[in-house]
Design a protein around this motif. Structure first.
Motif, PDB file in Angstrom:
ATOM      1  N   THR A 142       0.821  -1.215   0.000  1.00  0.00           N
ATOM      2  CA  THR A 142       0.000   0.000   0.000  1.00  0.00           C
ATOM      3  C   THR A 142       0.855   1.266   0.000  1.00  0.00           C
ATOM      4  O   THR A 142       0.413   2.318  -0.477  1.00  0.00           O
ATOM      5  N   GLY A 143       2.094   1.181   0.507  1.00  0.00           N
ATOM      6  CA  GLY A 143       2.971   2.350   0.487  1.00  0.00           C
ATOM      7  C   GLY A 143       3.259   2.837  -0.919  1.00  0.00           C
ATOM      8  O   GLY A 143       3.489   4.032  -1.139  1.00  0.00           O
ATOM      9  N   LEU A 144       3.227   1.937  -1.880  1.00  0.00           N
ATOM     10  CA  LEU A 144       3.480   2.310  -3.271  1.00  0.00           C
ATOM     11  C   LEU A 144       2.405   3.252  -3.797  1.00  0.00           C
ATOM     12  O   LEU A 144       2.683   4.129  -4.624  1.00  0.00           O
ATOM     13  N   LEU A 145       1.176   3.075  -3.324  1.00  0.00           N
ATOM     14  CA  LEU A 145       0.058   3.846  -3.854  1.00  0.00           C
ATOM     15  C   LEU A 145       0.149   5.322  -3.508  1.00  0.00           C
ATOM     16  O   LEU A 145      -0.543   6.150  -4.106  1.00  0.00           O
ATOM     17  N   LYS A 146       1.015   5.679  -2.560  1.00  0.00           N
ATOM     18  CA  LYS A 146       1.211   7.087  -2.215  1.00  0.00           C
ATOM     19  C   LYS A 146       2.240   7.751  -3.123  1.00  0.00           C
ATOM     20  O   LYS A 146       2.325   8.974  -3.180  1.00  0.00           O
ATOM     21  N   VAL A 147       3.027   6.934  -3.807  1.00  0.00           N
ATOM     22  CA  VAL A 147       4.043   7.458  -4.723  1.00  0.00           C
ATOM     23  C   VAL A 147       3.574   7.309  -6.172  1.00  0.00           C
ATOM     24  O   VAL A 147       3.651   8.245  -6.964  1.00  0.00           O
ATOM     25  N   ALA A 148       3.089   6.119  -6.511  1.00  0.00           N
ATOM     26  CA  ALA A 148       2.467   5.890  -7.819  1.00  0.00           C
ATOM     27  C   ALA A 148       1.014   6.335  -7.677  1.00  0.00           C
ATOM     28  O   ALA A 148       0.117   5.530  -7.423  1.00  0.00           O
ATOM     29  N   SER A 173      -1.404   7.507  -9.539  1.00  0.00           N
ATOM     30  CA  SER A 173      -2.431   7.447 -10.582  1.00  0.00           C
ATOM     31  C   SER A 173      -2.445   6.034 -11.156  1.00  0.00           C
ATOM     32  O   SER A 173      -1.466   5.288 -11.005  1.00  0.00           O
ATOM     33  N   PRO A 174      -3.532   5.631 -11.795  1.00  0.00           N
ATOM     34  CA  PRO A 174      -3.579   4.296 -12.398  1.00  0.00           C
ATOM     35  C   PRO A 174      -2.460   4.077 -13.410  1.00  0.00           C
ATOM     36  O   PRO A 174      -1.896   2.984 -13.490  1.00  0.00           O
ATOM     37  N   ASP A 175      -2.131   5.106 -14.183  1.00  0.00           N
ATOM     38  CA  ASP A 175      -1.082   4.979 -15.194  1.00  0.00           C
ATOM     39  C   ASP A 175       0.277   4.736 -14.534  1.00  0.00           C
ATOM     40  O   ASP A 175       1.086   3.941 -15.028  1.00  0.00           O
ATOM     41  N   GLN A 176       0.532   5.419 -13.431  1.00  0.00           N
ATOM     42  CA  GLN A 176       1.803   5.232 -12.737  1.00  0.00           C
ATOM     43  C   GLN A 176       1.887   3.854 -12.089  1.00  0.00           C
ATOM     44  O   GLN A 176       2.941   3.210 -12.107  1.00  0.00           O
ATOM     45  N   ALA A 211       2.730   1.448 -14.702  1.00  0.00           N
ATOM     46  CA  ALA A 211       4.152   1.465 -15.055  1.00  0.00           C
ATOM     47  C   ALA A 211       4.940   0.529 -14.141  1.00  0.00           C
ATOM     48  O   ALA A 211       5.829  -0.206 -14.595  1.00  0.00           O
ATOM     49  N   VAL A 212       4.610   0.545 -12.852  1.00  0.00           N
ATOM     50  CA  VAL A 212       5.282  -0.336 -11.903  1.00  0.00           C
ATOM     51  C   VAL A 212       4.945  -1.793 -12.177  1.00  0.00           C
ATOM     52  O   VAL A 212       5.838  -2.656 -12.258  1.00  0.00           O
ATOM     53  N   LEU A 213       3.659  -2.092 -12.340  1.00  0.00           N
ATOM     54  CA  LEU A 213       3.251  -3.482 -12.539  1.00  0.00           C
ATOM     55  C   LEU A 213       3.718  -4.020 -13.893  1.00  0.00           C
ATOM     56  O   LEU A 213       4.068  -5.194 -14.005  1.00  0.00           O
ATOM     57  N   GLY A 214       3.737  -3.147 -14.904  1.00  0.00           N
ATOM     58  CA  GLY A 214       4.263  -3.573 -16.201  1.00  0.00           C
ATOM     59  C   GLY A 214       5.723  -3.956 -16.081  1.00  0.00           C
ATOM     60  O   GLY A 214       6.178  -4.963 -16.640  1.00  0.00           O
ATOM     61  N   HIS A 215       6.477  -3.155 -15.328  1.00  0.00           N
ATOM     62  CA  HIS A 215       7.894  -3.438 -15.088  1.00  0.00           C
ATOM     63  C   HIS A 215       8.064  -4.776 -14.366  1.00  0.00           C
ATOM     64  O   HIS A 215       8.890  -5.612 -14.771  1.00  0.00           O
ATOM     65  N   GLU A 216       7.295  -4.991 -13.314  1.00  0.00           N
ATOM     66  CA  GLU A 216       7.443  -6.224 -12.525  1.00  0.00           C
ATOM     67  C   GLU A 216       7.049  -7.459 -13.338  1.00  0.00           C
ATOM     68  O   GLU A 216       7.727  -8.490 -13.285  1.00  0.00           O
ATOM     69  N   VAL A 217       5.964  -7.359 -14.087  1.00  0.00           N
ATOM     70  CA  VAL A 217       5.562  -8.475 -14.944  1.00  0.00           C
ATOM     71  C   VAL A 217       6.598  -8.681 -16.040  1.00  0.00           C
ATOM     72  O   VAL A 217       6.829  -9.813 -16.495  1.00  0.00           O
ATOM     73  N   GLY A 218       7.258  -7.598 -16.458  1.00  0.00           N
ATOM     74  CA  GLY A 218       8.324  -7.706 -17.454  1.00  0.00           C
ATOM     75  C   GLY A 218       9.437  -8.627 -17.005  1.00  0.00           C
ATOM     76  O   GLY A 218      10.018  -9.366 -17.814  1.00  0.00           O
ATOM     77  N   PHE A 278      -2.758   2.396 -20.910  1.00  0.00           N
ATOM     78  CA  PHE A 278      -2.284   3.365 -19.915  1.00  0.00           C
ATOM     79  C   PHE A 278      -1.264   4.295 -20.568  1.00  0.00           C
ATOM     80  O   PHE A 278      -0.464   3.862 -21.392  1.00  0.00           O
ATOM     81  N   ASP A 279      -1.284   5.548 -20.168  1.00  0.00           N
ATOM     82  CA  ASP A 279      -0.418   6.566 -20.765  1.00  0.00           C
ATOM     83  C   ASP A 279       1.046   6.289 -20.402  1.00  0.00           C
ATOM     84  O   ASP A 279       1.447   6.468 -19.239  1.00  0.00           O
ATOM     85  N   PRO A 280       1.888   5.898 -21.367  1.00  0.00           N
ATOM     86  CA  PRO A 280       3.276   5.559 -21.051  1.00  0.00           C
ATOM     87  C   PRO A 280       4.107   6.744 -20.573  1.00  0.00           C
ATOM     88  O   PRO A 280       5.113   6.558 -19.895  1.00  0.00           O
ATOM     89  N   SER A 281       3.682   7.965 -20.899  1.00  0.00           N
ATOM     90  CA  SER A 281       4.432   9.133 -20.432  1.00  0.00           C
ATOM     91  C   SER A 281       4.392   9.253 -18.915  1.00  0.00           C
ATOM     92  O   SER A 281       5.257   9.888 -18.300  1.00  0.00           O
ATOM     93  N   GLN A 282       3.400   8.593 -18.298  1.00  0.00           N
ATOM     94  CA  GLN A 282       3.294   8.639 -16.849  1.00  0.00           C
ATOM     95  C   GLN A 282       4.368   7.801 -16.161  1.00  0.00           C
ATOM     96  O   GLN A 282       4.588   7.931 -14.953  1.00  0.00           O
ATOM     97  N   ALA A 283       5.054   6.943 -16.929  1.00  0.00           N
ATOM     98  CA  ALA A 283       6.181   6.204 -16.364  1.00  0.00           C
ATOM     99  C   ALA A 283       7.298   7.170 -15.995  1.00  0.00           C
ATOM    100  O   ALA A 283       8.007   6.984 -15.004  1.00  0.00           O
ATOM    101  N   VAL A 284       7.445   8.217 -16.790  1.00  0.00           N
ATOM    102  CA  VAL A 284       8.446   9.248 -16.496  1.00  0.00           C
ATOM    103  C   VAL A 284       8.058  10.003 -15.226  1.00  0.00           C
ATOM    104  O   VAL A 284       8.888  10.251 -14.340  1.00  0.00           O
ATOM    105  N   THR A 285       6.781  10.377 -15.129  1.00  0.00           N
ATOM    106  CA  THR A 285       6.292  11.062 -13.928  1.00  0.00           C
ATOM    107  C   THR A 285       6.490  10.197 -12.695  1.00  0.00           C
ATOM    108  O   THR A 285       6.876  10.697 -11.626  1.00  0.00           O
ATOM    109  N   LEU A 286       6.233   8.912 -12.834  1.00  0.00           N
ATOM    110  CA  LEU A 286       6.424   7.979 -11.722  1.00  0.00           C
ATOM    111  C   LEU A 286       7.841   8.070 -11.178  1.00  0.00           C
ATOM    112  O   LEU A 286       8.057   8.163  -9.963  1.00  0.00           O
TER     113      LEU A 286
END
Length: 260
Positions: free
Chosen positions: A104-110, A112-115, A118-125, A201-209
């Motif tokens: 749940t701590g991640l949800l305070k940094v990521a 938005s859904p797009d952010q 980005a994290v889950l896409g990375h982990e599944v990657g 999901f907006d990939p530009s939000q990976a940068v914001t993340l």
């Protein structure tokens, strides 16, 4: 001796493969066994960590994770178990065997859904690129513990059980941490960016993340002293990759409306 070396060389050659990005890999372990290790690691973690049962939070995380896993290739699609852990830790992970954990701590940094995508896409990657198998192989070769004739990872009775379980990616579970290499982390970033775009999901939000991550982790070690690329390096690479994935985002059949 010559015959043995020939067999070893043949086994190594047969185990050579390519990752989703085209990088050469050496994978000496049976994927079914690696999946079982991931499942067992996940089950152990669920017994030790506090699970968040808030329906709203779980629906939100399930929505984002479901969209990501829906665009995975072939048998990797669907039936992923997603668990939210009640913890201040800013983290998430995906394991072989179709397991995803989100703190749940991640949800305070990521934030938005797009952010979060980005994290889950990375982990599944990491899972798609068989990084756990690759890391197991590297460790086996390094320690000299590999027996090519019978690579048996019966997790319940192997002498190196803790070492193998740690190699799956859950170092905190067994008290030993063998993190992914910078090369694997960068590869997971590239795969994750493509997955989140395909999922709508907006990939530009990976940068914001990663700007958010950089702000929340000012005490991070220098990149050369870490197995993870620095936030700055990640941001540069993600920005460079954006033009190649934005068409995938625009062509996505749907854009998930996941709300927390």
């Amino acid at each position: 001796m010559k015959k043995t070396l020939t067999l070893v060389a043949a086994a190594l050659l047969a185990a050579c493969t390519q990752s989703p990005t085209g990088r050469s890999q050496l994978l000496l372990n049976n994927e079914g066994q690696v999946d079982q290790m991931g499942i067992q690691s996940f089950d152990e973690l669920k017994k030790k960590e506090k699970i968040d049962t808030d329906p709203k939070t779980n629906r939100y995380v399930q929505c984002v994770a479901g969209a990501i896993t829906h665009v995975l290739p072939g048998e990797q699609q669907g039936n992923w178990e997603v668990v939210v852990f009640d913890s201040k830790e800013v983290n998430a992970f995906a394991l072989p065997g179709k397991k995803i954990g989100v703190y749940t701590g991640l949800l305070k940094v990521a934030d938005s859904p797009d952010q979060l995508a980005a994290v889950l896409g990375h982990e599944v990657g990491h899972v798609l690129a068989h990084h756990s198998n690759e890391r197991l192989t590297q460790n086996q070769l390094t320690t000299g513990a590999l027996v090519l004739a019978e690579v048996a990872l019966g997790v319940s009775d192997t002498k190196n059980r803790d070492l193998y379980m740690a190699a799956i990616g859950l170092g905190a579970t067994v008290g030993v941490l063998l993190p992914y290499s910078r090369k694997q982390e960068s590869e997971a970033d590239a795969i994750g960016l493509k997955l989140m775009a395909q999922a709508g999901f907006d990939p530009s939000q990976a940068v914001t993340l990663w700007h958010n991550m950089e702000k929340s982790n000012s005490g991070a070690p220098p990149e050369l002293l870490s197995t993870h690329p620095s936030a700055g390096t990640r941001i540069q690479r993600l920005e460079k990759a954006l033009p190649s994935v934005l068409p995938l985002y625009r062509a996505a059949p749907s854009h998930p409306s996941c709300k927390l």
